[in-house]
Write a protein that holds these residues in place. Structure first.
Motif, PDB file in Angstrom:
ATOM      1  N   ILE A  47      15.234  12.854 -12.265  1.00 53.77           N
ATOM      2  CA  ILE A  47      14.268  11.804 -11.890  1.00 53.77           C
ATOM      3  C   ILE A  47      14.231  11.691 -10.366  1.00 53.77           C
ATOM      4  CG2 ILE A  47      13.802   9.322 -11.980  1.00 53.77           C
ATOM      5  CD1 ILE A  47      15.082   9.292 -14.786  1.00 53.77           C
ATOM      6  N   THR A  48      15.409  11.727  -9.761  1.00 50.50           N
ATOM      7  CA  THR A  48      15.489  11.593  -8.306  1.00 50.50           C
ATOM      8  C   THR A  48      14.759  12.740  -7.619  1.00 50.50           C
ATOM      9  OG1 THR A  48      17.610  10.501  -8.593  1.00 50.50           O
ATOM     10  CG2 THR A  48      17.124  11.296  -6.378  1.00 50.50           C
ATOM     11  N   GLU A  49      14.886  13.936  -8.177  1.00 56.10           N
ATOM     12  CA  GLU A  49      14.201  15.094  -7.579  1.00 56.10           C
ATOM     13  C   GLU A  49      12.672  14.908  -7.619  1.00 56.10           C
ATOM     14  OE1 GLU A  49      15.771  18.773  -9.119  1.00 56.10           O
ATOM     15  OE2 GLU A  49      14.144  19.929  -8.184  1.00 56.10           O
ATOM     16  N   VAL A  50      12.184  14.386  -8.738  1.00 55.58           N
ATOM     17  CA  VAL A  50      10.735  14.175  -8.849  1.00 55.58           C
ATOM     18  C   VAL A  50      10.287  13.086  -7.873  1.00 55.58           C
ATOM     19  CG1 VAL A  50       8.858  13.445 -10.369  1.00 55.58           C
ATOM     20  CG2 VAL A  50      10.691  14.893 -11.272  1.00 55.58           C
ATOM     21  N   VAL A  51      11.037  11.991  -7.826  1.00 60.61           N
ATOM     22  CA  VAL A  51      10.626  10.891  -6.930  1.00 60.61           C
ATOM     23  C   VAL A  51      10.717  11.334  -5.471  1.00 60.61           C
ATOM     24  CG1 VAL A  51      11.166   8.535  -6.189  1.00 60.61           C
ATOM     25  CG2 VAL A  51      11.159   9.099  -8.621  1.00 60.61           C
ATOM     26  N   ARG A  52      11.671  12.200  -5.172  1.00 57.75           N
ATOM     27  CA  ARG A  52      11.749  12.720  -3.799  1.00 57.75           C
ATOM     28  C   ARG A  52      10.471  13.506  -3.465  1.00 57.75           C
ATOM     29  NH1 ARG A  52      16.741  14.821  -3.838  1.00 57.75           N
ATOM     30  NH2 ARG A  52      17.662  12.942  -2.981  1.00 57.75           N
ATOM     31  N   ALA A  53      10.009  14.292  -4.423  1.00 61.80           N
ATOM     32  CA  ALA A  53       8.765  15.052  -4.202  1.00 61.80           C
ATOM     33  C   ALA A  53       7.581  14.100  -4.044  1.00 61.80           C
ATOM     34  CB  ALA A  53       8.524  16.009  -5.376  1.00 61.80           C
ATOM     35  N   ALA A 269      -4.401   6.002 -19.910  1.00 66.23           N
ATOM     36  CA  ALA A 269      -5.234   6.185 -21.098  1.00 66.23           C
ATOM     37  C   ALA A 269      -5.529   7.640 -21.421  1.00 66.23           C
ATOM     38  CB  ALA A 269      -6.543   5.425 -20.904  1.00 66.23           C
ATOM     39  N   GLN A 270      -4.978   8.562 -20.642  1.00 67.79           N
ATOM     40  CA  GLN A 270      -5.269   9.978 -20.892  1.00 67.79           C
ATOM     41  C   GLN A 270      -3.981  10.676 -21.337  1.00 67.79           C
ATOM     42  OE1 GLN A 270      -8.401  11.262 -19.967  1.00 67.79           O
ATOM     43  NE2 GLN A 270      -9.210   9.541 -18.798  1.00 67.79           N
ATOM     44  N   PRO A 271      -4.067  11.487 -22.377  1.00 69.17           N
ATOM     45  CA  PRO A 271      -2.860  12.082 -22.936  1.00 69.17           C
ATOM     46  C   PRO A 271      -2.275  13.211 -22.086  1.00 69.17           C
ATOM     47  CG  PRO A 271      -4.796  12.832 -24.130  1.00 69.17           C
ATOM     48  CD  PRO A 271      -5.273  11.839 -23.123  1.00 69.17           C
ATOM     49  N   ASP A 272      -3.075  13.853 -21.278  1.00 70.13           N
ATOM     50  CA  ASP A 272      -2.578  15.043 -20.580  1.00 70.13           C
ATOM     51  C   ASP A 272      -1.850  14.671 -19.285  1.00 70.13           C
ATOM     52  OD1 ASP A 272      -4.977  14.054 -19.993  1.00 70.13           O
ATOM     53  OD2 ASP A 272      -5.965  15.936 -19.510  1.00 70.13           O
ATOM     54  N   GLY A 273      -1.159  15.643 -18.764  1.00 73.22           N
ATOM     55  CA  GLY A 273      -0.408  15.430 -17.539  1.00 73.22           C
ATOM     56  C   GLY A 273       0.250  16.732 -17.137  1.00 73.22           C
ATOM     57  N   LEU A 274       1.144  16.642 -16.179  1.00 72.00           N
ATOM     58  CA  LEU A 274       1.831  17.842 -15.695  1.00 72.00           C
ATOM     59  C   LEU A 274       3.269  17.812 -16.218  1.00 72.00           C
ATOM     60  CD1 LEU A 274       2.015  20.296 -13.720  1.00 72.00           C
ATOM     61  CD2 LEU A 274       2.673  18.638 -11.955  1.00 72.00           C
ATOM     62  N   ASP A 275       3.650  18.852 -16.953  1.00 72.08           N
ATOM     63  CA  ASP A 275       5.020  18.921 -17.477  1.00 72.08           C
ATOM     64  C   ASP A 275       5.941  19.443 -16.364  1.00 72.08           C
ATOM     65  OD1 ASP A 275       7.306  19.123 -18.886  1.00 72.08           O
ATOM     66  OD2 ASP A 275       6.576  20.609 -20.342  1.00 72.08           O
ATOM     67  N   LEU A 276       6.862  18.587 -15.942  1.00 67.91           N
ATOM     68  CA  LEU A 276       7.728  18.965 -14.819  1.00 67.91           C
ATOM     69  C   LEU A 276       9.023  19.639 -15.258  1.00 67.91           C
ATOM     70  CD1 LEU A 276       7.206  15.779 -12.606  1.00 67.91           C
ATOM     71  CD2 LEU A 276       6.161  18.028 -12.339  1.00 67.91           C
ATOM     72  N   LYS A 277       9.281  19.660 -16.563  1.00 69.42           N
ATOM     73  CA  LYS A 277      10.554  20.220 -17.047  1.00 69.42           C
ATOM     74  C   LYS A 277      10.757  21.678 -16.637  1.00 69.42           C
ATOM     75  CE  LYS A 277      12.750  17.725 -20.605  1.00 69.42           C
ATOM     76  NZ  LYS A 277      11.748  17.498 -21.662  1.00 69.42           N
ATOM     77  N   PRO A 278       9.732  22.535 -16.742  1.00 65.51           N
ATOM     78  CA  PRO A 278       9.959  23.930 -16.346  1.00 65.51           C
ATOM     79  C   PRO A 278      10.416  24.060 -14.894  1.00 65.51           C
ATOM     80  CG  PRO A 278       7.882  23.704 -17.540  1.00 65.51           C
ATOM     81  CD  PRO A 278       8.395  22.326 -17.314  1.00 65.51           C
ATOM     82  N   GLY A 286       7.560  25.864  -7.149  1.00 66.12           N
ATOM     83  CA  GLY A 286       6.283  25.265  -6.729  1.00 66.12           C
ATOM     84  C   GLY A 286       6.017  23.873  -7.263  1.00 66.12           C
ATOM     85  N   MET A 287       7.091  23.101  -7.573  1.00 70.80           N
ATOM     86  CA  MET A 287       6.862  21.763  -8.138  1.00 70.80           C
ATOM     87  C   MET A 287       6.107  20.858  -7.162  1.00 70.80           C
ATOM     88  SD  MET A 287       9.464  19.038  -9.911  1.00 70.80           S
ATOM     89  CE  MET A 287      10.233  18.299  -8.492  1.00 70.80           C
ATOM     90  N   GLN A 288       6.490  20.920  -5.899  1.00 71.01           N
ATOM     91  CA  GLN A 288       5.855  20.038  -4.914  1.00 71.01           C
ATOM     92  C   GLN A 288       4.332  20.271  -4.885  1.00 71.01           C
ATOM     93  OE1 GLN A 288       7.770  17.860  -2.818  1.00 71.01           O
ATOM     94  NE2 GLN A 288       5.784  17.003  -2.255  1.00 71.01           N
ATOM     95  N   ALA A 289       3.942  21.540  -4.814  1.00 74.07           N
ATOM     96  CA  ALA A 289       2.509  21.855  -4.739  1.00 74.07           C
ATOM     97  C   ALA A 289       1.801  21.488  -6.046  1.00 74.07           C
ATOM     98  CB  ALA A 289       2.327  23.347  -4.433  1.00 74.07           C
ATOM     99  N   GLU A 292       1.229  17.809  -6.129  1.00 73.27           N
ATOM    100  CA  GLU A 292       0.158  17.456  -5.187  1.00 73.27           C
ATOM    101  C   GLU A 292      -1.217  17.764  -5.799  1.00 73.27           C
ATOM    102  OE1 GLU A 292       0.770  19.011  -1.287  1.00 73.27           O
ATOM    103  OE2 GLU A 292      -0.962  17.930  -0.466  1.00 73.27           O
ATOM    104  N   ARG A 293      -1.327  18.941  -6.432  1.00 78.21           N
ATOM    105  CA  ARG A 293      -2.617  19.308  -7.058  1.00 78.21           C
ATOM    106  C   ARG A 293      -2.962  18.336  -8.180  1.00 78.21           C
ATOM    107  NH1 ARG A 293      -0.609  24.525  -6.705  1.00 78.21           N
ATOM    108  NH2 ARG A 293       0.078  24.479  -8.876  1.00 78.21           N
ATOM    109  N   ALA A 294      -1.940  17.995  -8.979  1.00 76.84           N
ATOM    110  CA  ALA A 294      -2.188  17.104 -10.132  1.00 76.84           C
ATOM    111  C   ALA A 294      -2.652  15.733  -9.657  1.00 76.84           C
ATOM    112  CB  ALA A 294      -0.910  16.979 -10.972  1.00 76.84           C
ATOM    113  N   ILE A 295      -1.974  15.193  -8.649  1.00 77.55           N
ATOM    114  CA  ILE A 295      -2.348  13.851  -8.174  1.00 77.55           C
ATOM    115  C   ILE A 295      -3.738  13.893  -7.540  1.00 77.55           C
ATOM    116  CG2 ILE A 295      -1.775  11.965  -6.592  1.00 77.55           C
ATOM    117  CD1 ILE A 295       1.138  12.480  -7.083  1.00 77.55           C
TER     118      ILE A 295
END
Ligand code: SAM
Ligand code: SF4
Length: 319
Positions: A47-53, A269-278, A286-289, A292-295
């Motif tokens: 979680i911390t890694e994601v919030v840092r990004a 309200a939308q079911p889709d999103g970016l799966d960060l587990k991989p 390339g998680m940071q990029a 950024e693209r998803a947001i």
């Protein structure tokens, strides 16, 4: 970070678990809830890694939610880890409050200065009925413990027809008397919420206007990071309305969500999103990029009236 529609995304709601010690009738079924397997839940380091990004992209506020976030072991440790990330200005919490008596001081010590506490009724029998298994006195002890530990508390109320629509005024008065402003949230047709009928903000405002007239739009700033429209009386007391269904505040939406199992959700309200587990577990680069693209491509908004959202539950999304 500014998205493709010019919205400034500054806020992330982090769900730390999909489990809960209550079963509010508009949120979770009583039994048969398919909870995430333990190994699917993100660890604190992940979680911390994601919030840092996210912080690198300009997100500044974190809200811990769930399920019931205080059911997650050692939440103060996570609060501290997130609060230490450069750029993160505030970590707050939304909770049903039952476990606050044991944890409030540790949470305050970890840097949590504000808490939203869900309280839909002030009647013990009704609290037990709405939550299916909760005791009102435990939630009220939680409120007291949070305030004693120096945290500012706001109450979240979901007004539901036939549940608590006759307590709107009592709840506002309670908030005034106990220095914990109430915010009414329109019931969203998500999961079990779709099977109940909520009150609109206009109805809530009308009820308060009739019983406690004289309030004006609140000039003392906002109540939190969210889309609440706030009102207050000159001699004190504030309440807020969150028009989750009718207000279409999508044009100024400032938030994204991280689910307990690592999906970055761009719209409630939308079911889709970016799966960060991989990225977190399988060495994908390339998680940071990718974040950024998803947001940047965050959806325009919700269409509760046109969508069937009944297959998802709010405890899984994080409210
Ligand atoms: N368990 C914590 C709590 O109750 O505050 C945090 C999670 S809960 C899902 C977050 C918020 O979502 C609560 O204030 C709850 O009342 C609200 N909520 C749940 N289902 C809802 C729905 N269908 N529409 C609007 N709000 C809802
Ligand atoms: Fe649990 Fe919060 Fe949902 Fe109630 S609203 S069942 S406390 S997650």
């Amino acid at each position: 970070m500014i998205d493709r529609l010019g919205r400034n995304i500054t806020y992330v709601r982090v769900s730390v678990t999909d489990r809960c010690n209550l079963r509010c009738r508009y949120c979770m079924p009583e039994t048969g809830v398919p909870f995430l397997p333990h190994e699917e839940i993100l660890r604190f380091e992940e979680i911390t890694e994601v919030v840092r990004a996210l912080a690198k992209l300009g997100l500044r506020q974190v809200k811990l939610t769930g399920g019931e976030p205080l059911c997650r072991h050692d939440l103060p440790a996570l609060a501290r880890m997130l609060g230490e990330i450069p750029g993160i200005e505030e970590v707050t919490l939304t909770t049903n409050g039952l476990l606050l008596p044991a944890q409030a001081q540790a949470l305050a010590d970890a840097g949590i200065s504000r808490v939203n506490l869900s309280l839909d009724t002030l009647r013990p029998d009704r609290y037990a009925e709405i939550t299916r298994c909760g005791k009102l006195e435990d939630a009220l002890s939680g409120l007291q413990a949070a305030q004693k530990a120096g945290m500012r508390v706001k109450l979240n109320v979901v007004p539901v027809r036939g549940f608590n629509d006759d307590e709107i005024v009592d709840l506002v008065r309670f908030g005034r008397e106990h220095d914990c402003p109430v915010r009414f949230i329109e019931l969203m047709p998500v999961g079990l919420g779709a099977s109940r009928q909520g009150l609109s903000n206009a109805e809530v405002l009308d009820i308060i206007q009739k019983a406690m007239p004289g309030f004006t739009p609140f000039r003392g700033g906002k109540l939190g990071n969210g889309p609440a429209v706030c009102y207050g009386w000159q001699d004190g007391g504030v309440f807020g309305l969150i028009g989750a269904v009718h207000d279409r505040f999508c044009a100024s939406c400032n938030r994204v969500r991280l689910t307990a199992d690592g999906m970055l959700r761009l719209c409630l309200a939308q079911p889709d999103g970016l799966d960060l587990k991989p990225y977190l577990r399988d060495g994908k680069e390339g998680m940071q990029a990718a974040i950024e693209r998803a947001i940047y491509s965050k959806p325009t908004g919700h269409h509760f009236s046109e969508q069937d959202t009944a297959d998802r539950t709010m405890n899984g999304i994080g409210g």
